[in-house]
Structures are given as structure tokens and as C-alpha cells.
Design an enzyme around this catalytic site. Structure first.
Site, PDB file in Angstrom:
ATOM      1  N   TYR A  66       0.818  -1.213   0.000  1.00  0.00           N
ATOM      2  CA  TYR A  66       0.000   0.000   0.000  1.00  0.00           C
ATOM      3  C   TYR A  66       0.850   1.261   0.000  1.00  0.00           C
ATOM      4  O   TYR A  66       0.407   2.321  -0.409  1.00  0.00           O
ATOM      5  CB  TYR A  66      -0.938   0.031   1.216  1.00  0.00           C
ATOM      6  CG  TYR A  66      -2.065  -0.981   1.167  1.00  0.00           C
ATOM      7  CD1 TYR A  66      -2.191  -1.870   0.117  1.00  0.00           C
ATOM      8  CD2 TYR A  66      -2.993  -1.048   2.177  1.00  0.00           C
ATOM      9  CE1 TYR A  66      -3.206  -2.801   0.077  1.00  0.00           C
ATOM     10  CE2 TYR A  66      -4.027  -1.977   2.148  1.00  0.00           C
ATOM     11  CZ  TYR A  66      -4.120  -2.848   1.097  1.00  0.00           C
ATOM     12  OH  TYR A  66      -5.129  -3.774   1.063  1.00  0.00           O
ATOM     13  N   ASP A 125      -3.219 -18.142   1.655  1.00  0.00           N
ATOM     14  CA  ASP A 125      -4.339 -18.826   0.983  1.00  0.00           C
ATOM     15  C   ASP A 125      -4.926 -19.895   1.896  1.00  0.00           C
ATOM     16  O   ASP A 125      -6.154 -20.045   1.997  1.00  0.00           O
ATOM     17  CB  ASP A 125      -3.904 -19.416  -0.371  1.00  0.00           C
ATOM     18  CG  ASP A 125      -2.507 -20.016  -0.359  1.00  0.00           C
ATOM     19  OD1 ASP A 125      -1.796 -19.867   0.657  1.00  0.00           O
ATOM     20  OD2 ASP A 125      -2.121 -20.650  -1.359  1.00  0.00           O
ATOM     21  N   ASP A 185      -5.858  -6.867   5.497  1.00  0.00           N
ATOM     22  CA  ASP A 185      -7.039  -6.158   4.985  1.00  0.00           C
ATOM     23  C   ASP A 185      -8.092  -7.176   4.552  1.00  0.00           C
ATOM     24  O   ASP A 185      -9.285  -7.086   4.905  1.00  0.00           O
ATOM     25  CB  ASP A 185      -6.585  -5.305   3.780  1.00  0.00           C
ATOM     26  CG  ASP A 185      -7.602  -4.249   3.421  1.00  0.00           C
ATOM     27  OD1 ASP A 185      -8.676  -4.206   4.045  1.00  0.00           O
ATOM     28  OD2 ASP A 185      -7.336  -3.463   2.487  1.00  0.00           O
ATOM     29  N   LYS A 199       3.182 -15.332   2.745  1.00  0.00           N
ATOM     30  CA  LYS A 199       3.171 -16.077   1.482  1.00  0.00           C
ATOM     31  C   LYS A 199       4.627 -16.406   1.158  1.00  0.00           C
ATOM     32  O   LYS A 199       5.150 -16.072   0.079  1.00  0.00           O
ATOM     33  CB  LYS A 199       2.491 -15.208   0.400  1.00  0.00           C
ATOM     34  CG  LYS A 199       2.197 -15.913  -0.908  1.00  0.00           C
ATOM     35  CD  LYS A 199       1.097 -16.950  -0.820  1.00  0.00           C
ATOM     36  CE  LYS A 199       0.945 -17.663  -2.157  1.00  0.00           C
ATOM     37  NZ  LYS A 199       0.136 -18.884  -2.067  1.00  0.00           N
TER      38      LYS A 199
END
Ligand code: NAD
Length: 356
Positions: A135, A222, A246, A190
């Protein structure tokens, strides 16, 4: 106690008005100063976070924030969009630690889309890093591609990064929070694909050695998204970066029945904070007096606890929210047959009555 009250856009003014009723019912203890933010501020002054609003937020003991955003601002340049106000406040005030508790009240198990046995008694805490990640990474932008298969076409690009100290400070917040709960931290990343996540995992593992009393596990994002709907009660504290947090915190919100029930706190290193519901400005239901104000009211309770040192009053508000649910009062998003539907304002009044 000076509280900066920033209602914002959409349902923001309605849910904040209901919350202010609750704060005022605690007695004349707060100096509540209101200022425009987001689209409302852009309409008023040409900027979503005007200097006067930022100065108020900086000088206050805490900030109570509604929500910002509306589709009518979608064509503005990115730096003038309402959502930049919340990003700007987080950045200017150094609010790096976002606490999002997801609690499923027994009365609301029927409002969740999951089976009662999966979510009944759920009480998890998502700790999301707020100041870094993709972000805020640069370079970013839209350019002409040098991709061998698509040379010259327009492509968007962003940069994900986390430094070791950034990971460490959010990690410490999560471990400390876990010490006051069930002593379990699940770090979500990840690391099988991203270098940023490899470093994240390395730092979390190292940090775990300082907190031998807390059980640390790691999970790919995931899988975490899957486990949150499969067996959410297996989690206690989940710590993750800005982007993954988020998404996962909105998913966790739905476990609780409605995003209208989920409060949040964003804290700096001294526990000064910005308190807001986890949802957005819900333009689809704005101005109809149907939005659920309970996430904002519960955010105010977090404000009393974390930034103002008023634990007893925080608990009073939380008990009052529990009581209105037990009494069967519901806004439309959590309504089930046999309960009593109330509007936004009326729910605020019901919480005030339940305080006593
Ligand atoms: P949203 O959270 O505003 O709404 C998603 C859905 O949840 C909608 O159907 C809405 O009606 C419902 N909902 C949200 N809050 C509710 C409440 N209190 N009671 C009952 N129902 C509620 O998300 P969105 O529609 O993706 O975004 C709308 C705007 O909000 C966008 O401009 C977005 O950028 C902005 N936004 C702002 C913040 C923030 O201010 N921190 C956070 C997220 C989104």
C-alpha cells in the site's frame, strides 16, 4: 480528554452520532471536537485530510473515526480520493498496529453464514500491520510495459516491501497481545512465493524465541483464508501484513454475523490511537438510518480501554452492547425472525439505556 471526532462520508455521520450518544451518557468527561474528513472534507476544502483536521487529530488524546469514501469520488486523482485521509492519518500519526477482534456473540450465531458449531463462541484477534507493505511501497504507477510478450502496452505496478524492524515491532505487539489471551500466535504470509514474506517469517521465528510461553505457528495466506471458514476457533491471535490483513479481517468479520459488528483500533507506539469500525462508508445504505452502529460503539469502548485508560467504562459499554443483543434488538444486517428491528439512532439509544 480531548477526542477528535471525524464522521466522514456515507453512513459515517449516522454511526458516529449514535456512538456520541453513548459517550455522552458516560458523563461530561470528554471534549468532543468534530472535523470533516474524506469526501466531506474534499467538498468543503478541496482535500480529504485538510491541515486543520490533521492538527486536531494530532492534538487529541484519541480519534473516533466513522468511514470515508463514495463512488462519486471515484474519478478523482488518487491523492484526492477520500480513502487517502485514512492512509494519511495512519502515516502522519505513526499508527502501525491494527487490532481487529472478531467475536461471535451467542445471540448472533444465526446471523452468520456459517454453522453455529463452527462459529459459536468465536473470539479471535487479527493484528494487522498498517504502515508498510504494497500500500505504501514505491515505485508504483502505470507505465508502458517492457514485457517480451506485451511490449509497449500499459501496465500497472506496485512494490511490496517490509523491513526487519517493521516486522519486529508488529510481531512484538502480537506476541504481547497473545500473552493476555490463549498464548497462541499464527503468523500469516506467502513465504513460498514472496521474498518479503520470507523475511517476515524469519523475523517472526526469531522473535518467537523471546516469547517461549507463546506458541507460534506459520500459515500461508491462501490456507489461512480457507482455515478461517473451516475451523476459525483454532486461531487465537493472527498477525499479518497490511494487504493480507485487509482481506482476512473482512473475512473474519463475516464469521461474526455482520461487518457491522467488528470494531478496530489502530495504535502508535504509545497507545495513542484511531478507533473506527472495520467496515467502509456503505454508500448503498447511507442516509437511511439502517446502518449498524455497534462496531463503532465497540470501537469507542476500545478507545476508552487502550488510549484513555478507562477500562471500567469500556467494560460498561461492552456489557451494554451484549445486553441489547440479549434483549433481542437488531439492526437490519443482523436481524433474524423473532428479534426486534431498530434503526441506527434507535440502536444508539438502546445501548444508552442498557448502560444503566
Ligand atoms: P463497505 O464496508 O462500505 O460495505 C460492504 C457491505 O457491507 C455493503 O453492502 C454495506 O451496506 C454493508 N455494511 C457496511 N457497514 C455496515 C453497517 N455498519 N451496517 C450494515 N451494513 C453495513 O465496503 P465497500 O462497499 O467495499 O466500500 C464502500 C466505500 O467505503 C468505498 O468508497 C471504500 O473505499 C470505502 N472504505 C472505507 C474504509 C474506511 O473508511 N476505513 C474501509 C473500507 C472501505
Amino acid at each position: 480528554m480531548k477526542i477528535a471526532v471525524l464522521p466522514g462520508d456515507g453512513i459515517g455521520p449516522e454511526i458516529i452520532a449514535a456512538t456520541v450518544l453513548v459517550l455522552q451518557a458516560l458523563g461530561p468527561r470528554f471534549n468532543l471536537e468534530t472535523a470533516p474528513v474524506g469526501g466531506a472534507a474534499y467538498d468543503f476544502s478541496g482535500h480529504p485530510l485538510p491541515p486543520a483536521t490533521l492538527a486536531l487529530a494530532q492534538s487529541a488524546n484519541a480519534i473516533l473515526f466513522g468511514a470515508v469514501g463514495d463512488w462519486k469520488y471515484d474519478t478523482l486523482p488518487r491523492e484526492l480520493r477520500p480513502e487517502q485521509a485514512i492512509l494519511g492519518l495512519r502515516k502522519h500519526l505513526g499508527l502501525f498496529a491494527n487490532f481487529r477482534p472478531a467475536i461471535c456473540y451467542p445471540e448472533l450465531t444465526a446471523a452468520s453464514s456459517l454453522k453455529p458449531e463452527i462459529i459459536g463462541g468465536l473470539d479471535i484477534l487479527i493484528v494487522r500491520e498498517l504502515n508498510g507493505d504494497i500500500y505504501f511501497g514505491s515505485p508504483r504507477g502505470i507505465r508502458h510495459s517492457e514485457h517480451p510478450l506485451f511490449p509497449g502496452v500499459r501496465e500497472g505496478f506496485d512494490t511490496m516491501h517490509y523491513s526487519e524492524p517493521e516486522v519486529e515491532r508488529i510481531g512484538r505487539v502480537a506476541f504481547e497481545a497473545a500473552r493476555k489471551r490463549s498464548k497462541k500466535v499464527c503468523s500469516v504470509d506467502k513465504a513460498n512465493v514472496l521474498e518479503t514474506s520470507q523475511l517476515w517469517r524469519e523475523v517472526m521465528t526469531r522473535l518467537g524465541q523471546d516469547y517461549a510461553d507463546v506458541e507460534l505457528s506459520h500459515m500461508y495466506v491462501d490456507n489461512a483464508a480457507m482455515q478461517l471458514v473451516k475451523a476459525p476457533k483454532a486461531f487465537d491471535v493472527v498477525v499479518t501484513g497490511n494487504l493480507f490483513g485487509d482481506i482476512l479481517s473482512d473475512e473474519a468479520a463475516m464469521l461474526t454475523g455482520s461487518i457491522g459488528m467488528l470494531p478496530s483500533a489502530s495504535l502508535d507506539k504509545n497507545n495513542k490511537g484511531l478507533y473506527e469500525p472495520s467496515h467502509g462508508s456503505a454508500p448503498d445504505i447511507a442516509g437511511k438510518n439502517i446502518a449498524n452502529p455497534l462496531a463503532t460503539i465497540l470501537s469507542a469502548a476500545m478507545m476508552l480501554r487502550y488510549s484513555l485508560g478507562m477500562t471500567a467504562e469500556a467494560e460498561r459499554i461492552e456489557r451494554a452492547v451484549q445486553k441489547v443483543l440479549t434483549q433481542g434488538y437488531r439492526t437490519v444486517d443482523i436481524f433474524t425472525p423473532g428479534t426486534t428491528q431498530l434503526g441506527t439512532h434507535e440502536m444508539g439509544v438502546a445501548v444508552v439505556q442498557a448502560l444503566s
